[in-house]
Design a protein around this motif. Structure first.
Motif: not given
Length: 258
Positions: A90-116
């Motif tokens: 339970y909690g926000i930490h495991p919710i974030l870690m579910q993304v941080d440890t998933d190369p599929g999710l971070t790969g999708r996100l990283g490919s769409a992100l640029g400078t702010l």
């Protein structure tokens, strides 16, 4: 002392203290000049962070974009985040870690992100607010409320950061994380017309008399974001009204007169 400038880049990726350190820093910049109370409140925050000093999001440590990203691509990534379901813990930490440890999710996100830039920030915040209005209603009080309040504070601190692109990455990570764990379906590509914007004063008054701190935090974030993204003012103010109406239906279980 510029507290936000001194701490934001260190605290932004941390997931201890329910990842709420950026909200503290963002509000401190607004309240700090008027009272010493907010600075004294840094002590319990630091205590909570120190309990789990290694809890942090790491996937964007090497994220160093040199050009703005594609806002349309980012919008699609956020709207169509694959559903992973709730983590066992339970909690926000495991919710974030579910993304941080998933190369599929971070790969999708990283490919769409640029400078702010403003377009990227607005894309993140619009998807966060749409989640309140168009996704699983039972997640309104603590799921979709955090989906906006955490990114909004991070993006609000960009002017104090030496690495604003990482604040954008962290803000987008929050949206992906909550949508991955709480969403019941992708959001439609077309943003609906929500109609005339609710009255700001009425929303603020209802929030100020609410029993739940998350309501106050969320409505304030909606009011701030409606000012930042005036083209979609109605979206944010309707999201605030939705949460207020949600609680009005549920009531306050701690109120002996309810």
């Amino acid at each position: 002392m510029d507290l936000a400038g001194s701490l934001v880049d260190t605290l932004a990726p941390l997931s201890a203290a329910a990842a709420h350190a950026p909200i503290f820093l963002f509000q401190h910049g607004r309240l700090g000049p008027r009272t010493t109370l907010t600075t004294r409140l840094l002590r319990p925050l630091v205590r909570e962070l120190a309990r789990n000093p290694t809890w942090r999001v790491r996937w964007f440590d090497d994220h160093a974009p040199t050009a703005p990203g594609d806002s349309a691509a980012l919008d699609e990534v956020l709207r169509t985040t694959p559903q992973r379901g709730r983590p066992e813990a339970y909690g926000i930490h495991p919710i974030l870690m579910q993304v941080d440890t998933d190369p599929g999710l971070t790969g999708r996100l990283g490919s769409a992100l640029g400078t702010l830039d403003r377009a990227a920030a607005q894309t993140v915040l619009r998807t966060a607010a749409r989640s309140m209005l168009e996704d699983a209603p039972d997640e309104a009080p603590y799921g979709w409320s955090h989906t906006l309040t955490l990114p909004q504070a991070l993006l609000g601190l960009a002017g104090s950061s030496a690495a604003p692109d990482r604040l954008l990455a962290m803000a987008a990570t929050h949206v992906v994380a909550f949508r991955a764990s709480h969403s019941s379906a992708s959001l439609p590509e077309e943003l609906p017309d929500f109609g005339p914007a609710p009255d700001r004063t009425t929303l603020a008054t209802r929030a100020a008399t609410s029993h739940d701190a998350h309501v106050v935090k969320y409505v304030l974030a909606c009011l701030d974001t409606a000012t930042f993204d005036p083209q979609q003012e109605s979206l944010y103010l309707h999201a605030a009204q939705y949460l207020l109406d949600w609680w009005a239906k549920v009531g306050d279980p701690t109120d002996p007169l309810a």
